[in-house]
Design a protein around this motif. Structure first.
Motif, PDB file in Angstrom:
ATOM      1  N   ASP A  54     -55.737  18.040  44.846  1.00 38.95           N
ATOM      2  CA  ASP A  54     -56.730  19.121  44.857  1.00 38.95           C
ATOM      3  C   ASP A  54     -57.728  18.835  43.741  1.00 38.95           C
ATOM      4  OD1 ASP A  54     -58.204  21.432  44.800  1.00 38.95           O
ATOM      5  OD2 ASP A  54     -56.567  22.719  44.098  1.00 38.95           O
ATOM      6  N   TYR A  55     -58.966  18.518  44.122  1.00 38.90           N
ATOM      7  CA  TYR A  55     -59.980  18.183  43.129  1.00 38.90           C
ATOM      8  C   TYR A  55     -60.701  19.419  42.579  1.00 38.90           C
ATOM      9  CZ  TYR A  55     -59.270  13.448  44.898  1.00 38.90           C
ATOM     10  OH  TYR A  55     -58.714  12.244  45.262  1.00 38.90           O
ATOM     11  N   GLY A  56     -60.314  20.600  43.053  1.00 41.98           N
ATOM     12  CA  GLY A  56     -60.949  21.827  42.582  1.00 41.98           C
ATOM     13  C   GLY A  56     -60.884  22.022  41.072  1.00 41.98           C
ATOM     14  N   PRO A  57     -59.691  21.916  40.462  1.00 39.68           N
ATOM     15  CA  PRO A  57     -59.616  22.077  39.016  1.00 39.68           C
ATOM     16  C   PRO A  57     -60.441  21.038  38.245  1.00 39.68           C
ATOM     17  CG  PRO A  57     -57.439  22.267  40.017  1.00 39.68           C
ATOM     18  CD  PRO A  57     -58.364  21.794  41.087  1.00 39.68           C
ATOM     19  N   TYR A  58     -60.530  19.841  38.804  1.00 40.64           N
ATOM     20  CA  TYR A  58     -61.333  18.785  38.172  1.00 40.64           C
ATOM     21  C   TYR A  58     -62.812  19.153  38.230  1.00 40.64           C
ATOM     22  CZ  TYR A  58     -63.194  14.074  37.303  1.00 40.64           C
ATOM     23  OH  TYR A  58     -63.877  12.984  36.793  1.00 40.64           O
ATOM     24  N   HIS A  59     -63.286  19.530  39.388  1.00 42.83           N
ATOM     25  CA  HIS A  59     -64.700  19.857  39.552  1.00 42.83           C
ATOM     26  C   HIS A  59     -65.092  21.101  38.768  1.00 42.83           C
ATOM     27  CE1 HIS A  59     -65.098  17.409  43.548  1.00 42.83           C
ATOM     28  NE2 HIS A  59     -65.085  16.651  42.465  1.00 42.83           N
ATOM     29  N   ALA A  60     -64.116  21.963  38.474  1.00 42.43           N
ATOM     30  CA  ALA A  60     -64.407  23.176  37.707  1.00 42.43           C
ATOM     31  C   ALA A  60     -64.819  22.871  36.268  1.00 42.43           C
ATOM     32  CB  ALA A  60     -63.192  24.105  37.725  1.00 42.43           C
ATOM     33  N   ARG A  61     -64.572  21.654  35.815  1.00 37.35           N
ATOM     34  CA  ARG A  61     -64.961  21.278  34.449  1.00 37.35           C
ATOM     35  C   ARG A  61     -66.435  20.912  34.340  1.00 37.35           C
ATOM     36  NH1 ARG A  61     -60.074  21.457  31.561  1.00 37.35           N
ATOM     37  NH2 ARG A  61     -61.611  22.079  30.014  1.00 37.35           N
ATOM     38  N   PHE A  62     -67.176  20.954  35.444  1.00 32.72           N
ATOM     39  CA  PHE A  62     -68.568  20.518  35.477  1.00 32.72           C
ATOM     40  C   PHE A  62     -69.488  21.641  35.955  1.00 32.72           C
ATOM     41  CE2 PHE A  62     -65.857  16.876  36.014  1.00 32.72           C
ATOM     42  CZ  PHE A  62     -66.435  15.893  35.242  1.00 32.72           C
ATOM     43  N   ASP A  63     -70.745  21.594  35.489  1.00 34.37           N
ATOM     44  CA  ASP A  63     -71.783  22.507  35.939  1.00 34.37           C
ATOM     45  C   ASP A  63     -72.485  21.862  37.136  1.00 34.37           C
ATOM     46  OD1 ASP A  63     -73.928  24.143  36.358  1.00 34.37           O
ATOM     47  OD2 ASP A  63     -74.819  23.899  34.372  1.00 34.37           O
TER      48      ASP A  63
END
Length: 247
Positions: A54-63
């Motif tokens: 799940d790449y969601g938590p990873y992408h949440a670190r970016f604007d």
């Protein structure tokens, strides 16, 4: 892998080679959008189900609100088991930046950091000899986040694996010593690599300088010679792959 935007670039290593300074320089460029923390530690996270990540938590670190080239800097990626393979599965078009530092100086700096933190209690001479056996008790086997003073310096082996996963034109390799002496050529190379205009001129800066304390002496000639001999074959491999030489 579901469709959608992907992170464009990653600074994948190496630890104690100026990755924090490079991250700080790039954070000042309005065309670049970096993660909200320097080291995201996603692709080395063994708690992720890598069969269906799940790449969601990873992408949440970016604007994602502004049109930028997005990237992060987690220097363990080049070393950690399967991290590069996971990156290749996530975004085979990713551009990867690798900062290298003389492996002996890197190992000594790494040990000083862990010793200053109290994570390491044994002397450097023991750590680079008998202490390497501790990695046999690590999970995953043979890899350790703190005690990998020697192992992280096998750049030739790591670069060979990197080139097997990514085309060479997607990889930029820089020397930490060059970034530290004059950041402008390196930063210009990074922006050109990312397809961005040349950055504004910068002054050299020191980031994460080792703590002033008693380390029981400096790097001994005996320990340096031991490591140079240990790394000799791998350094020859690195030079044949990249033209880069140390020592």
């Amino acid at each position: 892998m579901s469709a959608g935007p992907r992170i464009d670039f990653m600074i994948v290593g190496v630890q104690k080679a100026g990755t924090t300074a490079l991250y700080d320089f790039l954070a000042e460029d309005p065309a670049i959008g970096l993660s909200d923390v320097k080291e995201v530690h996603f692709f080395d996270d063994e708690s992720v189900d890598w069969r269906e990540p799940d790449y969601g938590p990873y992408h949440a670190r970016f604007d994602w609100t502004a049109p930028r080239v997005r990237g992060e800097a987690t220097p363990i990626y080049i070393y950690w088991r399967e991290a590069l393979e996971r990156i290749a599965a996530y975004n085979p078009a990713a551009k990867l930046i690798l900062l290298l530092r003389d492996p002996v100086a890197r190992a000594w700096s790494h040990w000083k950091m862990e010793y200053a933190r109290g994570v390491e209690t044994r002397p450097f001479a023991w750590c680079i000899r008998q202490g390497r056996r501790r990695l046999f008790d690590a999970e995953p086997w043979g890899f350790h986040r703190e005690y990998s003073y020697v192992e992280r310096g096998y750049y030739g082996e790591q670069v060979e694996r990197l080139f097997a996963l990514f085309p060479r034109d997607q990889v930029l390799i820089l020397k930490a010593e060059d970034l530290r002496a004059d950041p402008n050529p390196a930063l210009g190379a990074v922006n050109a690599f990312l397809g961005l205009p040349s950055p504004a001129p910068r002054e050299p800066r020191e980031v994460h300088v080792g703590r002033e304390m008693d380390y029981g002496g400096g790097l001994s000639a005996e320990d340096e010679a031991f490591l140079r001999d240990l790394y000799a074959a791998d350094m020859a491999r690195l030079k044949s792959l990249t033209g880069i030489a140390f020592g």
